[in-house]
Scaffold this motif. Structure first.
Motif, PDB file in Angstrom:
ATOM      1  N   ASN A  38       6.464 -15.148 -12.302  1.00  0.00           N
ATOM      2  CA  ASN A  38       5.533 -15.439 -13.387  1.00  0.00           C
ATOM      3  C   ASN A  38       5.113 -16.901 -13.430  1.00  0.00           C
ATOM      4  O   ASN A  38       4.153 -17.259 -14.095  1.00  0.00           O
ATOM      5  N   GLY A  91      -5.001 -13.492 -15.974  1.00  0.00           N
ATOM      6  CA  GLY A  91      -6.061 -13.992 -15.077  1.00  0.00           C
ATOM      7  C   GLY A  91      -6.636 -12.885 -14.202  1.00  0.00           C
ATOM      8  O   GLY A  91      -7.826 -12.872 -13.883  1.00  0.00           O
ATOM      9  N   LEU A  92      -5.744 -11.943 -13.813  1.00  0.00           N
ATOM     10  CA  LEU A  92      -6.206 -10.803 -12.993  1.00  0.00           C
ATOM     11  C   LEU A  92      -7.233  -9.986 -13.776  1.00  0.00           C
ATOM     12  O   LEU A  92      -8.263  -9.585 -13.245  1.00  0.00           O
ATOM     13  N   ILE A 135       2.147 -16.419 -10.842  1.00  0.00           N
ATOM     14  CA  ILE A 135       1.099 -15.434 -11.164  1.00  0.00           C
ATOM     15  C   ILE A 135       0.744 -15.472 -12.644  1.00  0.00           C
ATOM     16  O   ILE A 135       1.614 -15.571 -13.510  1.00  0.00           O
ATOM     17  N   ARG A 136      -0.569 -15.357 -12.881  1.00  0.00           N
ATOM     18  CA  ARG A 136      -1.075 -15.322 -14.254  1.00  0.00           C
ATOM     19  C   ARG A 136      -1.725 -13.948 -14.444  1.00  0.00           C
ATOM     20  O   ARG A 136      -2.883 -13.746 -14.038  1.00  0.00           O
ATOM     21  N   TRP A 137      -0.972 -12.994 -14.983  1.00  0.00           N
ATOM     22  CA  TRP A 137      -1.467 -11.618 -15.088  1.00  0.00           C
ATOM     23  C   TRP A 137      -2.750 -11.497 -15.909  1.00  0.00           C
ATOM     24  O   TRP A 137      -3.673 -10.767 -15.508  1.00  0.00           O
TER      25      TRP A 137
END
Lengths: 581, 167
Positions: free
Chosen positions: A2, A9-10, A5-7
């Protein structure tokens, strides 16, 4: 994980991509319309109008409604127009910039139709054809103007006579100057008589005389050669100049015959009256004749101009294309031409500009049975584009096309109209390396024409046309594919020329007389001068001929007789002394 | 002012130096290359999906977009040299004959030149950016907080607005 990754952002990414996709698909028809309009305008160089565009996804296809391509040479008309164009496009090759159309349907195709408003032209027509000022007897050129601007046979014959005279005259004169004079010939004669008639008692004097005789003979031989050379030169000059003088005598008559049409009316109008009468209709018919290529070639696009447009944003480097597919390939097309109320259906296979890639030529076929407007229409052809240019073949056989109320020409001074006729046409056309060659006949039967003229010339033309009940026109097609030259000829041209000459005004008759007189005077000046020269050459030749005769006589004189006589005398003396007689 | 404020906000935030540096680096690629290209979709994906600082990305994109106008001729020449290089012809031809290759429009001299230049500069810009961020935070940040100019900026309406929108 985490930390990297920036969820959300997806989600944002898919949101943005989805938004772009939605906008793209919402306005897809507009994009296609803009792209097609701009692309076609780039190719044709004139305004293109597309009323609406719609698409379907399965199978992927595009439909264009009311497509109009302005004619850059005549912006008030469309070069070609179609009511509806539907294309089923293969999607996968699109990724490779290949437009592969499995099935194309075009309906309501028509050429040279008037537009609602004049279309914009982005590239000027390559050659603006200026309409001739035809049928204007008031603008009759003066005789001097005609003589100055016309390639006269009289002038040419005069030039040839002068050139021939200049070439031979110097030679003949030089050779004549080298001829022995009469005094010299008399001198020869006197010397010869002295030498041959003197009774030589002294052998030494005899030997000396023999030597003098031989020298004289040698001089005579040289002079004889000079006379022969002169005679030869004079004969050659006469042989060359004689026929040219004869041509010059005939030239004014021939020029008069040719130029009188200029006085009678406009030469171009008379010589090419068939084209003038057919007027714009000729262009329309030739457009139909070339319709196969006119439909196909604009569809092929123009990659060069596209590259030019994009250069400001960087240059596009092309690499060799391994894919076997051509850039554009319409596998099958059904194109319906609209002509009056009837539809002419045509079937096409393999339309492309890269025939080498598919190994097949584009073929087209029209086979229309009897309708209200014709008995039968048959057109077959094929074409293939390659590095060396366009190669094509086309045959047509059109029978019983019904023409009614067709206006051929609407000029201020002449209007012509086909009231009714049955038209047939047969011919063939070949194109090699982009150069066209073909011929055909256009046959009008049951012809009824109406025509009105407003002056002497056009009235005669109108009368002739209205009296016609059939007309056979020969067509010749030549020139490049881009600028075809379709010529029309018929007996009508000669007929009208003769008729016009019998209907001359007073002014025209006097001008004809002046023309005749000036032509004759022009030729006579040259003829008189050169005839005198020829006569002089003949006189010289006669003199030389006489001289040659006397020289030949002199040469035949035998000095040996005197020598033999002396020998005989000596022999007799010797005999007397030996035998004591 | 807005850009400067945005940058200051990022520098003075808790975001890691790598995050800020990647933002600058990816913003540079985004700014130097033509916008509507396939590779920029990948950049956008990386920026949004990975924890790349958006403020530095946006600032960098803006700054390098302006710089791109000056560098365009140079980048076009570079692209032409790369695309016409004899030794690379095989690779380019193979790529040209793929759907992805055509969609990427790599065969445009500006696309190729700008992408090549920005990729070549990426490691340098990334490392230099990180070092500068660290150095700034270590040596300048405290001093800047006291600096009157910064106080003025912080009190400006733009900065207030920016704060209120949570930038």
């Amino acid at each position: 994980m985490n930390k990297i990754i920036r969820w959300p952002g997806l989600l944002g990414f898919f949101g943005i991509v989805g938004l772009i996709g939605t906008v793209f698909f919402l306005f897809l028809d507009t994009w296609i319309k803009l792209a097609a309009t701009n692309g076609l305008e780039l190719v044709t160089g004139a305004e293109v109008n597309i009323e609406s565009v719609s698409h379907s996804f399965s199978p992927f296809g595009v439909t264009f409604e009311k497509v109009q391509l302005t004619d850059p040479n005549n912006p008030s008309h469309n070069q070609v127009q179609a009511d509806k164009l539907t294309a089923q496009i293969a999607l996968a090759p699109l990724l490779l910039d290949k437009i592969i159309i499995d099935d194309l349907t075009m309906s309501g195709v028509a050429f040279s139709q008037p537009r609602e408003s004049t279309g914009r032209v982005f590239r000027g027509p390559e050659a603006t054809e200026k309409r001739n000022k035809i049928f204007d007897p008031e603008r009759i050129p003066s005789v001097d103007e005609i003589l100055a601007r016309s390639p006269l046979k009289t002038t040419k014959a005069m030039e040839e006579v002068q050139a021939s005279y200049d070439f031979h005259n110097e030679n003949v004169k030089t050779k004549y100057a080298q001829l022995p004079s009469q005094e010299k010939l008399k001198e020869y004669k006197a010397k010869l008589e002295t030498l041959t008639q003197t009774d030589y008692k002294d052998p030494l004097k005899l030997a000396e005389a023999k030597k003098q005789f031989d020298t004289l003979r040698e001089e005579l031989k040289q002079d004889k050669q000079k006379i022969e050379d002169f005679t030869q030169a004079a004969k050659e000059a006469q042989k060359d100049l004689g026929p040219k003088l004869a041509e010059l005598r005939l030239a004014p008559e021939q020029d008069y015959a040719q130029l009188q049409s200029l006085i009678a009316g406009d030469q171009a109008a008379i010589q090419d009256v068939t084209r003038m009468i057919l007027g714009d209709k000729a262009a329309v018919w030739s457009n139909y004749l070339l319709s196969a290529y006119k439909i196909a070639v604009p569809l092929m696009g123009n990659s060069e101009s596209e590259q030019e447009k994009q250069r400001a944003e960087g240059k596009w480097i092309a690499f060799s294309d391994d894919a076997e597919l051509p850039d554009i390939w319409i596998k099958k097309a059904d194109i319906s031409l609209q002509w009056q109320q009837e539809v002419i259906a045509s079937k096409w296979l393999n339309i492309t500009h890269q025939h080498d890639r598919i190994g097949k030529a584009t073929t087209f076929n029209i086979d229309s049975s009897a309708s209200a407007l014709w008995q039968s229409l048959k057109v077959d052809g094929d074409f293939r584009l390659s590095d060396v240019g366009l190669a094509a073949n086309q045959q047509w056989d059109l029978k019983g096309i019904k023409l009614q109320q067709i206006s051929l020409m609407e000029e201020q001074k002449l209007t012509t109209k086909v009231e009714q006729a049955l038209m047939g046409s047969r011919g063939s056309l070949g194109v090699n390396n982009g150069i066209m060659k073909g011929s055909g006949n256009i046959d009008f039967k049951q012809l009824s024409m109406s025509a009105t003229g407003t002056n002497n010339v056009t009235k005669v033309i109108a009368e002739t046309l209205t009296s016609l009940n059939s007309l056979n026109i020969k067509t010749d097609i030549a020139g490049s594919f881009d600028q075809p030259n379709v010529s029309f000829s018929s007996d009508l041209d000669n007929q009208l020329g003769k008729t016009l000459l019998t209907n001359l005004s007073g002014d025209q008759t006097s001008k004809l007389g002046e023309l005749r007189a000036k032509l004759d005077a022009k030729a006579q000046n040259a003829l008189g001068d050169k005839n005198t020269q020829m006569t002089q050459w003949l006189d010289w030749q006669n003199i030389a001929q006489g001289d040659l005769g006397s020289v030949e006589n002199m040469l035949s004189a035998q000095f040996n007789n005197a020598l033999e006589k002396e020998k005989d005398k000596l022999k007799d003396k010797l005999k007397d002394k030996l035998f004591g007689n | 002012m807005y850009v400067f404020a945005k940058l200051l906000k990022a520098l003075h935030s808790d975001a890691g130096p790598w995050s800020l540096a990647f933002g600058i680096m990816l913003g540079m690629i985004f700014g130097l290359t033509p916008l509507i290209k396939l590779h920029n979709l990948i950049i956008l994906f990386l920026v949004l999906f990975c924890r790349v600082n958006l403020s530095t990305f946006l600032v960098s994109w803006g700054v390098f977009s302006v710089l791109a106008y000056l560098l365009d001729p140079l980048m076009m020449n570079l692209g032409e040299v790369i695309l016409t290089s004899e030794s690379l012809q095989g690779i380019w031809t193979s790529f040209y004959n793929t759907g992805f290759g055509r969609l990427s429009q790599f065969y445009n001299t500006l696309t190729m030149g700008s992408l090549a230049l920005s990729l070549a500069l990426s490691p340098l810009v990334l490392i230099a950016s990180r070092i500068l961020v660290v150095k700034y935070r270590l040596h300048v940040m405290a001093w800047m907080d006291e600096w009157r100019v910064l106080q003025v900026i912080k009190s400006s309406r733009v900065y207030q607005m920016y704060q209120s929108f949570g930038g």
